[in-house]
Write a protein that holds these residues in place. Structure first.
Motif, PDB file in Angstrom:
ATOM      1  N   LYS A  98       6.922  10.527 -16.174  1.00  0.00           N
ATOM      2  CA  LYS A  98       6.093  10.193 -17.584  1.00  0.00           C
ATOM      3  C   LYS A  98       5.826  11.733 -18.132  1.00  0.00           C
ATOM      4  O   LYS A  98       5.949  11.897 -19.174  1.00  0.00           O
ATOM      5  N   LYS A  99       5.278  12.608 -17.162  1.00  0.00           N
ATOM      6  CA  LYS A  99       4.949  13.888 -17.868  1.00  0.00           C
ATOM      7  C   LYS A  99       6.306  14.607 -18.006  1.00  0.00           C
ATOM      8  O   LYS A  99       6.308  15.514 -19.054  1.00  0.00           O
ATOM      9  N   GLU A 146      10.438  15.336 -24.716  1.00  0.00           N
ATOM     10  CA  GLU A 146      10.092  15.134 -25.954  1.00  0.00           C
ATOM     11  C   GLU A 146       9.264  15.958 -26.921  1.00  0.00           C
ATOM     12  O   GLU A 146       9.582  16.281 -28.133  1.00  0.00           O
ATOM     13  N   ASN A 147       8.298  16.506 -26.378  1.00  0.00           N
ATOM     14  CA  ASN A 147       7.649  17.542 -27.088  1.00  0.00           C
ATOM     15  C   ASN A 147       8.606  18.992 -27.480  1.00  0.00           C
ATOM     16  O   ASN A 147       8.532  19.468 -28.575  1.00  0.00           O
ATOM     17  N   ASN A 148       9.282  19.107 -26.401  1.00  0.00           N
ATOM     18  CA  ASN A 148      10.188  20.474 -26.635  1.00  0.00           C
ATOM     19  C   ASN A 148      11.322  19.946 -27.779  1.00  0.00           C
ATOM     20  O   ASN A 148      11.724  20.966 -28.762  1.00  0.00           O
ATOM     21  N   GLN A 149      11.710  18.914 -27.665  1.00  0.00           N
ATOM     22  CA  GLN A 149      12.874  18.432 -28.658  1.00  0.00           C
ATOM     23  C   GLN A 149      12.020  18.365 -30.146  1.00  0.00           C
ATOM     24  O   GLN A 149      12.540  18.592 -30.999  1.00  0.00           O
ATOM     25  N   ASN A 150      10.846  17.870 -30.202  1.00  0.00           N
ATOM     26  CA  ASN A 150      10.319  17.928 -31.575  1.00  0.00           C
ATOM     27  C   ASN A 150      10.064  19.265 -32.060  1.00  0.00           C
ATOM     28  O   ASN A 150      10.092  19.392 -33.202  1.00  0.00           O
ATOM     29  N   LYS A 151       9.592  20.143 -31.312  1.00  0.00           N
ATOM     30  CA  LYS A 151       9.520  21.460 -31.609  1.00  0.00           C
ATOM     31  C   LYS A 151      10.814  22.231 -32.206  1.00  0.00           C
ATOM     32  O   LYS A 151      10.779  22.875 -33.006  1.00  0.00           O
ATOM     33  N   ALA A 206       1.004  -1.193   0.116  1.00  0.00           N
ATOM     34  CA  ALA A 206       0.069   0.054   0.082  1.00  0.00           C
ATOM     35  C   ALA A 206       0.841   1.209  -0.132  1.00  0.00           C
ATOM     36  O   ALA A 206       0.684   2.235  -0.703  1.00  0.00           O
ATOM     37  N   VAL A 207       1.792   1.154   0.839  1.00  0.00           N
ATOM     38  CA  VAL A 207       2.760   2.403   0.843  1.00  0.00           C
ATOM     39  C   VAL A 207       3.448   2.373  -0.426  1.00  0.00           C
ATOM     40  O   VAL A 207       3.687   3.819  -0.834  1.00  0.00           O
ATOM     41  N   PHE A 208       3.973   1.509  -1.169  1.00  0.00           N
ATOM     42  CA  PHE A 208       4.625   1.464  -2.318  1.00  0.00           C
ATOM     43  C   PHE A 208       3.574   2.017  -3.332  1.00  0.00           C
ATOM     44  O   PHE A 208       4.217   2.739  -4.311  1.00  0.00           O
ATOM     45  N   GLY A 209       2.473   1.616  -3.439  1.00  0.00           N
ATOM     46  CA  GLY A 209       1.574   2.189  -4.516  1.00  0.00           C
ATOM     47  C   GLY A 209       1.101   3.674  -4.206  1.00  0.00           C
ATOM     48  O   GLY A 209       1.061   4.421  -5.178  1.00  0.00           O
ATOM     49  N   LEU A 210       1.004   4.133  -2.932  1.00  0.00           N
ATOM     50  CA  LEU A 210       0.871   5.476  -2.766  1.00  0.00           C
ATOM     51  C   LEU A 210       2.132   6.300  -3.330  1.00  0.00           C
ATOM     52  O   LEU A 210       1.700   7.517  -3.496  1.00  0.00           O
ATOM     53  N   ILE A 211       3.223   5.892  -3.123  1.00  0.00           N
ATOM     54  CA  ILE A 211       4.473   6.501  -3.217  1.00  0.00           C
ATOM     55  C   ILE A 211       4.744   6.513  -4.987  1.00  0.00           C
ATOM     56  O   ILE A 211       5.376   7.506  -5.581  1.00  0.00           O
ATOM     57  N   TRP A 212       5.133   5.097  -5.350  1.00  0.00           N
ATOM     58  CA  TRP A 212       5.286   5.028  -6.745  1.00  0.00           C
ATOM     59  C   TRP A 212       4.761   5.355  -7.800  1.00  0.00           C
ATOM     60  O   TRP A 212       5.264   6.078  -8.599  1.00  0.00           O
ATOM     61  N   PHE A 213       3.334   5.391  -7.884  1.00  0.00           N
ATOM     62  CA  PHE A 213       2.699   5.826  -8.933  1.00  0.00           C
ATOM     63  C   PHE A 213       2.599   7.467  -9.225  1.00  0.00           C
ATOM     64  O   PHE A 213       2.517   7.575 -10.419  1.00  0.00           O
ATOM     65  N   PRO A 214       2.369   7.992  -8.165  1.00  0.00           N
ATOM     66  CA  PRO A 214       2.481   9.577  -8.625  1.00  0.00           C
ATOM     67  C   PRO A 214       4.107   9.812  -9.081  1.00  0.00           C
ATOM     68  O   PRO A 214       3.810  10.569  -9.978  1.00  0.00           O
ATOM     69  N   ILE A 215       5.002   9.113  -8.454  1.00  0.00           N
ATOM     70  CA  ILE A 215       6.212   9.544  -9.047  1.00  0.00           C
ATOM     71  C   ILE A 215       6.489   9.396 -10.456  1.00  0.00           C
ATOM     72  O   ILE A 215       6.908   9.893 -11.142  1.00  0.00           O
ATOM     73  N   LYS A 216       5.843   8.125 -10.841  1.00  0.00           N
ATOM     74  CA  LYS A 216       5.813   7.531 -12.139  1.00  0.00           C
ATOM     75  C   LYS A 216       5.187   8.499 -13.116  1.00  0.00           C
ATOM     76  O   LYS A 216       5.702   8.651 -14.126  1.00  0.00           O
ATOM     77  N   ARG A 217       4.046   8.834 -12.635  1.00  0.00           N
ATOM     78  CA  ARG A 217       3.149   9.830 -13.595  1.00  0.00           C
ATOM     79  C   ARG A 217       3.869  11.068 -13.741  1.00  0.00           C
ATOM     80  O   ARG A 217       3.842  11.424 -14.856  1.00  0.00           O
ATOM     81  N   MET A 218       4.730  11.430 -12.529  1.00  0.00           N
ATOM     82  CA  MET A 218       5.281  12.882 -12.699  1.00  0.00           C
ATOM     83  C   MET A 218       6.489  12.731 -13.798  1.00  0.00           C
ATOM     84  O   MET A 218       6.843  13.521 -14.520  1.00  0.00           O
TER      85      MET A 218
END
Length: 72
Positions: free
Chosen positions: A58-59, A65-70, A44-56
């Protein structure tokens, strides 16, 4: 209040034999349940900590990548 304290004292300090048999399966069950609870808490602790970090991350990667494509 005095009766409550006396009752608690009697239940805690005056013991009798129960003449019950607890087999080896009980110890294994207690150990398995304890390990299961600990693993569930860590998951539960891993899920609460890891997934928001993973999302950040990825963003951040997508933004990079968007800046590199521009530029290209």
């Amino acid at each position: 209040m005095y009766k409550l304290i006396l009752t608690i004292f009697l239940f805690i300090f005056i013991t009798t034999s129960s003449y019950a048999y607890l087999g080896p399966g009980v110890g294994g069950g207690v150990i398995a349940a304890t390990i299961g609870i600990i693993v569930a808490i860590f998951a539960a602790v891993f899920g609460l900590i890891w997934f928001p970090i993973k999302r950040m991350l990825k963003k951040k990667k997508d933004l990079k990548e968007n800046n590199q494509n521009k530029i290209d």
